[in-house]
Design an enzyme around this catalytic site. Structure first.
Site, short mmCIF file in Angstrom:
data_model
loop_
_atom_site.label_atom_id
_atom_site.label_comp_id
_atom_site.label_asym_id
_atom_site.label_seq_id
_atom_site.Cartn_x
_atom_site.Cartn_y
_atom_site.Cartn_z
N TYR A 35 109.44 -0.36 -27.23
CA TYR A 35 108.61 -0.99 -27.74
C TYR A 35 107.28 -0.13 -28.00
O TYR A 35 106.82 0.02 -29.05
CB TYR A 35 108.25 -2.28 -27.13
CG TYR A 35 107.30 -3.42 -27.81
CD1 TYR A 35 107.49 -3.83 -29.04
CD2 TYR A 35 106.06 -3.30 -27.16
CE1 TYR A 35 106.45 -4.87 -29.65
CE2 TYR A 35 104.90 -4.27 -27.63
CZ TYR A 35 105.27 -4.81 -28.91
OH TYR A 35 104.32 -5.70 -29.40
N SER A 76 99.90 -2.23 -30.50
CA SER A 76 99.80 -2.95 -29.24
C SER A 76 99.12 -1.85 -28.19
O SER A 76 99.30 -0.58 -28.59
CB SER A 76 101.24 -3.42 -28.50
OG SER A 76 101.19 -3.42 -27.54
#
Lengths: 442, 244
Positions: B152, B139
């Site tokens: 995250y 990501s």
């Protein structure tokens, strides 16, 4: 990360406070939800949450095909599958939906909820006529599989029921085999409304797809002048090999100023369109994307109407009063100097099985109007005329009809309400439209 | 080519699987929910006009003991693996993770430790057959730590670093790693979050990723503009990053 001022809007840009929550898991998503929406192409407030609820379930991510039988055309899919995706997948293999509305950016669930009709209504009826089974989440939370035979009352109330009888989770229907991926089409010009309607009627005897565009602002002898379009699937020998590619839509980059579309600009545009067609008929083999979805080539075309948006008034007038009924409606619009930006006329076949489904035998007249301060009064006047003429309106387009007018148009409402109440006694499933038109609790 | 996809029942993995099956690649699906796997397999069967749905086997990133059997079964059913794709991951917003330490630990485990564990199995299988492509969805959140995605982002930063290390170590032996760094993409994972500017859609991400797999590009941002967005974000001074 979430703004409090979020709104959900219909295609005509009528909006309600709230937001659309999307998930690919419809079973989980619809648990406790009051309304589902697909791609939000209904013009009015059909897909907006009621005032007291701030969320509506969005189905567009639930787009899997669950079965397709190339021998019979039977297809089963999740409700969020779009017609655009389905066509891209199966048209090259010689299959098309039996009924298509005027845009491909709708979901199967939305097609059932509005019981959409198309240019072939006079021969093939509504989309619902080709649906074999539905999987619904009903108001008490149960998942119900219904068909015309099993829980047939629920099935028929759901077809054209605007999502108010249950969340549509899966749709099973029959695709139609097509001889080629192209349309053999013709168009002819008509100098006034009587010629236009006669030509439309004549075309429908020989062609499976017919529709007429009318100049909604021309008056006097030119009232209702327009172009009749008719088509059929081309035979392999008449068509290019292979399937056409979907066109790349051109985007409208921003909202145009609210008064861009007015009687003068629309009149000029219509006159050009009418003149460009020429006196003689035209014939061509064309892509079904162009034939069925001319407006899809302009993405976000609702922005042409500016920030206040547009509404469509679509009614169907019974055949008993003949062409005079349509003329009557157009004269009313001309008298009120309404800015009719688009006027589409289509003759309909018999009423289908959907308890509250819009089409019936007669002539459908759809007019696009920019929303302004006079819209409510204009729609009221139109609806009073529709009631006099024994017609009714299409909920998928509506944002302004009053409850008492709708009731006067819909003797079928009690029958539909009885079924709805049996499956949802507390009226948990509802929309901004059902609060406005059916008097549901907010 | 023959591709195994972990997490292709939804989101970007679903879009990528559809693109691959439509162009004729042979697929095998791995995922944790058998019913979901079956529905996705049938969807791919229709989209790819296949005689039978692609094979599917259970595999759960939260349960490392499922990795080897699933990958072995996939390799056996396809005959040979050319590409292994991992789109599966856990996601939760920072506020949720902060208030639930178990949830936070589970996310760090799934998104970093277990994803690496899965990739290690995949690496061995690919290398033992002379090479192949390992395409893993990390990501942009791993490119620069941000207050809204602390945990995250940290897990994804670790994952990106692992993939870069694999590339350095095994490129000569024929292993191609593709580290995909999606920006905000409108999927079920991000449903309910307000999309920022440059939000992407899964089909376009899939097209970019397929091209990166074909060309063996080690890092791909999707949508492409996020490469430049992150170039700026990576160089923002700490004081600016503290503002939010």
């Amino acid at each position: 990360m979430r703004s409090d001022a979020a709104t959900v809007a219909g295609w005509g840009r009528v909006s309600a406070p709230g937001r659309e929550v999307r998930s690919d898991d419809l079973v989980r998503l619809t648990d406790g939800a009051v309304l589902s929406r697909g791609l939000g192409r209904s013009y009015g407030d059909s897909s907006l949450p009621p005032p007291a609820v701030r969320e509506v379930a969005g189905t567009a991510l639930a787009d899997r095909v669950l079965a397709f039988d190339p021998a019979t055309g039977r297809l089963r899919a999740e409700a969020g599958l779009s017609l655009h995706a389905l066509t891209g997948m199966l048209l090259p293999r010689g299959w098309f939906v039996p009924v298509t509305p005027g845009t491909a950016f709708v979901t199967l669930g939305g097609m059932v909820a509005a019981d959409v009709h198309g240019k072939n209504h006079h021969v093939d009826g509504c989309f619902g006529a080709h649906v074999e089974a539905l999987r619904l989440r009903v108001a008490d939370g149960r998942i119900v599989d219904c068909t015309p035979e099993r829980d047939g009352d629920l099935f028929r109330a759901t077809v054209g029921g605007m999502g108010l009888t249950g969340h549509i989770l899966e749709v099973a229907f029959r695709m139609q085999r097509v001889p080629s991926a192209w349309i053999e089409s013709e168009s002819v010009r008509a100098a006034g409304i009587d010629v236009l309607l006669a030509e439309l009627e004549r075309s429908s005897a020989a062609w499976p797809f017919t529709v007429a565009w009318a100049d909604g602002v021309a008056g006097g002898a030119r009232l209702g002048r327009g172009i009749v379009h008719r088509g059929r699937w081309a035979e392999p020998g008449e068509a290019p090999a292979g399937a056409p590619a979907p066109p790349r839509p051109v985007r409208v980059p921003c909202d145009l100023p609210g008064r861009t579309l007015n009687r003068t600009t629309v009149g000029l545009f219509n006159a050009a369109l009418y003149r460009r067609h020429g006196r003689s008929g035209r014939r061509e083999v064309q892509s079904p994307y162009r034939f069925f979805y001319p407006l899809d080539r302009l993405a976000d075309w609702n922005r042409l109407y500016g920030r206040r948006g547009l509404t469509q008034h679509q009614c169907v007038l019974p055949p008993e009063r003949g062409p005079a009924a349509v003329r009557d409606l157009l004269e009313l619009l001309a008298r009120r100097r309404a800015c009719v930006c688009l006027c589409v006329i289509k003759n309909c076949g018999n009423e289908g099985a959907g308890t509250l489904s819009f089409p019936r035998r007669g002539t459908s007249v759809a007019i696009d109007l920019p929303i302004d301060d006079g819209t409510q009064a204009l729609v009221d006047a139109l609806n009073e005329r529709v009631i006099d003429l024994g017609g009714r309106i299409y909920l998928a387009k509506d944002a302004f009809t009053r409850a008492e007018h709708f009731r006067a148009m819909e003797p079928r409402l009690d029958c539909w309400t009885a079924v709805r109440r049996r499956w949802d006694p507390e009226l948990r499933l509802r929309s901004a439209q059902s609060v406005r038109i059916l008097g549901d609790p907010a | 080519m023959n591709a195994v996809l972990l997490g292709a029942t939804r989101g970007m993995g679903r879009a990528l699987a559809r693109l691959l099956v439509a162009r004729g690649d042979a697929l095998c699906l791995l995922g944790r929910d058998p019913a979901e796997l079956e529905r996705s397999a049938r969807d791919l069967q229709v989209r790819g006009a296949l005689a039978a749905p692609p094979p599917a086997f259970p595999c759960d990133l939260a349960r490392p003991e499922t990795f080897a059997p699933a990958l072995d079964a996939a390799a056996e059913s396809l005959g040979r693996l050319d590409v292994v794709v991992v789109t599966a991951a856990d996601f939760a917003v920072q506020t949720v993770l902060e208030s639930d330490p178990d949830r936070a630990r589970a996310l760090a485990t799934v998104d970093f430790a277990n994803t690496v564990g899965f990739c290690e199995h995949a690496r061995q299988i690919l290398l033992s057959a002379g090479g192949g492509t390992l395409c893993v969805f990390s990501s942009v959140a791993g490119d620069r730590a941000r207050s809204s995605v602390v945990l995250y982002g940290a897990a994804k930063a670790g994952l990106s670093a692992y993939l870069e290390g694999l590339d350095h170590r095994y490129h000569r032996q024929g292993l191609r790693t593709v580290c995909v760094k999606p920006g905000f993409v409108r999927t079920g994972m991000t449903a309910g979050l307000d999309p920022p500017p440059f939000a992407g859609d899964p089909d376009r991400v899939a097209r970019r990723v397929a091209r990166a797999i074909d060309r063996g590009r080690p890092v791909v941002y999707a949508p492409a503009v996020w490469r430049w967005v992150m170039l700026v974000v990576r160089h923002l001074p700490r004081a600016v990053m503290r503002l939010r």
